[in-house]
Design an enzyme around this catalytic site. Structure first.
Site, PDB file in Angstrom:
ATOM      1  N   HIS A  90      69.890  -7.106  28.488  1.00 17.53           N
ATOM      2  CA  HIS A  90      70.445  -5.949  29.184  1.00 17.53           C
ATOM      3  C   HIS A  90      69.401  -5.421  30.142  1.00 17.53           C
ATOM      4  O   HIS A  90      68.226  -5.315  29.804  1.00 17.53           O
ATOM      5  CB  HIS A  90      70.819  -4.842  28.190  1.00 17.53           C
ATOM      6  CG  HIS A  90      71.336  -3.616  28.867  1.00 17.53           C
ATOM      7  ND1 HIS A  90      72.630  -3.515  29.313  1.00 17.53           N
ATOM      8  CD2 HIS A  90      70.731  -2.460  29.212  1.00 17.53           C
ATOM      9  CE1 HIS A  90      72.800  -2.337  29.890  1.00 17.53           C
ATOM     10  NE2 HIS A  90      71.663  -1.680  29.844  1.00 17.53           N
ATOM     11  N   ASP A 132      80.694   6.745  23.897  1.00 18.58           N
ATOM     12  CA  ASP A 132      79.763   6.729  25.031  1.00 18.58           C
ATOM     13  C   ASP A 132      80.483   7.030  26.340  1.00 18.58           C
ATOM     14  O   ASP A 132      79.946   7.732  27.193  1.00 18.58           O
ATOM     15  CB  ASP A 132      79.040   5.376  25.103  1.00 18.58           C
ATOM     16  CG  ASP A 132      78.096   5.346  26.299  1.00 18.58           C
ATOM     17  OD1 ASP A 132      77.196   6.189  26.348  1.00 18.58           O
ATOM     18  OD2 ASP A 132      78.289   4.504  27.200  1.00 18.58           O
ATOM     19  N   ARG A 176      77.937  13.882  30.716  1.00 23.76           N
ATOM     20  CA  ARG A 176      76.515  13.930  31.127  1.00 23.76           C
ATOM     21  C   ARG A 176      76.399  13.880  32.646  1.00 23.76           C
ATOM     22  O   ARG A 176      75.565  14.547  33.244  1.00 23.76           O
ATOM     23  CB  ARG A 176      75.754  12.752  30.499  1.00 23.76           C
ATOM     24  CG  ARG A 176      75.499  12.944  29.004  1.00 23.76           C
ATOM     25  CD  ARG A 176      74.981  11.665  28.384  1.00 23.76           C
ATOM     26  NE  ARG A 176      73.759  11.198  28.998  1.00 23.76           N
ATOM     27  CZ  ARG A 176      73.372   9.925  29.031  1.00 23.76           C
ATOM     28  NH1 ARG A 176      74.118   8.987  28.477  1.00 23.76           N
ATOM     29  NH2 ARG A 176      72.241   9.583  29.599  1.00 23.76           N
ATOM     30  N   SER A 200      73.070   5.595  24.391  1.00 24.22           N
ATOM     31  CA  SER A 200      74.173   5.095  25.211  1.00 24.22           C
ATOM     32  C   SER A 200      74.075   3.571  25.372  1.00 24.22           C
ATOM     33  O   SER A 200      75.038   2.832  25.121  1.00 24.22           O
ATOM     34  CB  SER A 200      74.112   5.800  26.571  1.00 24.22           C
ATOM     35  OG  SER A 200      74.892   5.141  27.525  1.00 24.22           O
ATOM     36  N   LYS A 226      76.378   0.353  22.898  1.00 25.38           N
ATOM     37  CA  LYS A 226      77.202  -0.733  23.454  1.00 25.38           C
ATOM     38  C   LYS A 226      76.653  -2.088  23.028  1.00 25.38           C
ATOM     39  O   LYS A 226      77.392  -3.009  22.720  1.00 25.38           O
ATOM     40  CB  LYS A 226      77.257  -0.612  24.984  1.00 25.38           C
ATOM     41  CG  LYS A 226      78.090   0.603  25.420  1.00 25.38           C
ATOM     42  CD  LYS A 226      78.011   0.874  26.902  1.00 25.38           C
ATOM     43  CE  LYS A 226      76.734   1.537  27.290  1.00 25.38           C
ATOM     44  NZ  LYS A 226      76.668   2.235  28.542  1.00 25.38           N
TER      45      LYS A 226
HETATM   46  N1  URA Z   1      72.961   3.025  31.307  1.00 26.50           N
HETATM   47  C1  URA Z   1      73.781   3.365  30.283  1.00 26.50           C
HETATM   48  O1  URA Z   1      74.561   2.538  29.810  1.00 26.50           O
HETATM   49  N2  URA Z   1      73.722   4.634  29.791  1.00 26.50           N
HETATM   50  C2  URA Z   1      72.866   5.579  30.268  1.00 26.50           C
HETATM   51  O2  URA Z   1      72.852   6.681  29.769  1.00 26.50           O
HETATM   52  C3  URA Z   1      72.029   5.209  31.355  1.00 26.50           C
HETATM   53  C4  URA Z   1      72.088   3.916  31.837  1.00 26.50           C
END
Ligand code: URA
Length: 445
Positions: free
Chosen positions: A82, A161, A168, A183, A187
């Site tokens: 990621h 999220d 946010r 966050s 995932k």
């Molecule tokens: N990428 C994400 O998936 N979440 C965040 O809060 C910031 C970057």
């Protein structure tokens, strides 16, 4: 349990219990906590932070708020990668086939781009015929046979999220290390891999502008992974300028193919080898990153990584001959050249401004429904540290029409700074795993 008391506790810098955090997430998903109370909670976290135990529970609750992906039918250690996002980041297109060519199964789920950071799915869909909506049966079959497949997110992964991120975004609470860590990791945990290589970008084109913050974020995500039974390797890499030379979907595919042929830009090639090396170590295909790097370099020089990419494209309905004939990729109607306004050394290419210019050129989207032009974008002809003359071409700009090209040219020109000299930072700035942090390969801090 009462949400007001939970908000007050966080406001007063007290540690929340597991029960309180799970109550909050279940209220977020079930709709029993209104947006104003969720927002107050997020602001309290943003200001007062969270302990590692709180972050681990928050992440787990968010990961379990929706569907999870079961990869247990694939043999061996499943490694995900990621990146925290960046302009011109096409690493998956190169690292996935390289790692698969070295025997690592790569089962990747990716997203579309929004704002200044492009998405892997958009880049791949610029290849004529390429399908990212695979059935689960096809996905498994391709990975079992060829060790590589990539599909768009179909399942309802971490809906908590989605809800929290949307709030946010409009309440000034995005730049919070505990919230970003939870966050991203919620995932990743829901997507079922055993091990994760996280590339945290640091610099003007990234969420994390300082090295200290980037390292802290990487460390937090390593800790969350370990507490949830996953091995995580966090690397911090330089993002003071776009990655590689190409920005824009088909242009990035072409640059990725050139990299698989061993002819990619130096900075981008280096990043691919760094990420790929940690993936092979995580998947126990190599004993250390030196051995892994040799394996990856061999996969490029013997053509097996490129062959894996061709097979991957063909499996998913695309035309593999794009690797030999770039004319088969979409191209833009209008080309312009950005000229240097002065003589000097390029000291800075602002990532956010470059990303905004890519959106003007129609290579990126601002809202989910915007249509993108696959052939549009830029090719940077000079980067940080390069000396340029007044009037020398700095970049080629590709766009669907004159108006978009002109707007992109204006925005891109604002991204450059010049001086008498410039520092070119290394690509790998820091590395962290459960043992500690390194700022230098041989020095643990
Ligand atoms: N990428 C994400 O998936 N979440 C965040 O809060 C910031 C970057």
């Amino acid at each position: 349990m009462n949400i007001v008391e939970i908000i007050e506790k966080k406001r007063d810098k007290k540690e929340l219990t597991e029960k309180e955090i799970r109550f909050f997430i279940s209220g977020v998903c079930g709709g029993s906590i209104p947006d104003y109370q969720i927002s107050a909670f997020l602001m309290a976290v943003c200001i007062n932070g969270m302990s590692d135990s709180e972050i681990a529970v928050l992440t787990d609750a968010m990961a379990k708020s929706g569907d999870s992906v079961d990869l247990s039918y694939i043999e061996g250690i499943k490694v995900d990668k990621h990146s925290s996002g960046g302009v011109g980041d096409k690493t998956t297109l190169v690292v996935a086939p390289m790692a698969a060519a070295c025997g690592l199964p790569v089962a990747k789920m990716s997203g579309r781009g929004l704002g200044f950071s492009g998405g892997t799915i958009d880049k791949l869909e610029s290849i004529p015929g390429f399908r990212t909506s695979l059935s689960e049966e096809e996905f498994i079959r391709f990975i079992k046979r060829d060790k590589i497949a990539l599909m768009g997110q179909t399942k309802n992964v971490a809906p908590a999220d989605k809800k929290l991120y949307a709030l946010r975004d409009v309440t000034g609470t995005v730049p919070s290390i505990p919230l970003i860590a939870a966050s991203i990791m919620s995932k990743k945990l829901a997507c079922g891999s055993d091990s994760i290589v996280l590339d945290v970008k640091c610099g003007s084109g990234a969420f994390m502008k300082s090295l200290d913050d980037a390292v802290l974020l990487a460390q937090k995500m390593v800790t969350i992974g370990e507490r949830n039974g996953r091995r995580v390797y966090g690397i911090v890499t330089n993002m003071d300028q776009p990655l590689g030379n190409a920005v824009g979907n088909a242009l990035e595919v072409k640059e990725a193919v050139e990299t698989l042929k061993g002819k990619g830009p130096k900075d981008f090639t280096e990043l691919c080898y760094i990420i790929g090396s940690y993936m092979l170590v995580a998947g126990e295909k190599a004993k250390d990153t030196d051995e892994a790097r040799k394996m990856l370099e061999a996969s490029v020089s013997d053509g097996s990584a490129l062959e894996k990419f061709r097979r991957f494209v063909e499996n998913q309905g695309g035309d593999p001959s794009i690797t030999e004939n770039y004319g088969l990729l979409p191209s833009a109607a209008v080309k312009k050249v950005l000229i240097s306004p002065c003589e000097g050394v390029i000291s800075y290419i602002d990532g956010e401004k470059t990303g905004a210019a890519a959106v003007s050129a129609k290579a990126g989207r601002l809202s989910k429904t915007d249509k993108i032009d696959f052939g549009s974008g830029f090719v940077l002809l000079a980067k940080i540290g390069d000396m340029v003359e007044k009037g020398q071409p700095l970049a080629e700009i590709y766009a669907p029409d004159e108006k978009s090209a002109e707007e992109a040219e204006k925005r891109l020109s604002e991204a450059y700074s010049f001086s008498e000299a410039a520092e070119v930072k290394p690509m790998l700035l820091a590395y962290t795993d459960k043992e500690g942090i390194y700022f230098d390969k041989n020095k643990r801090c």
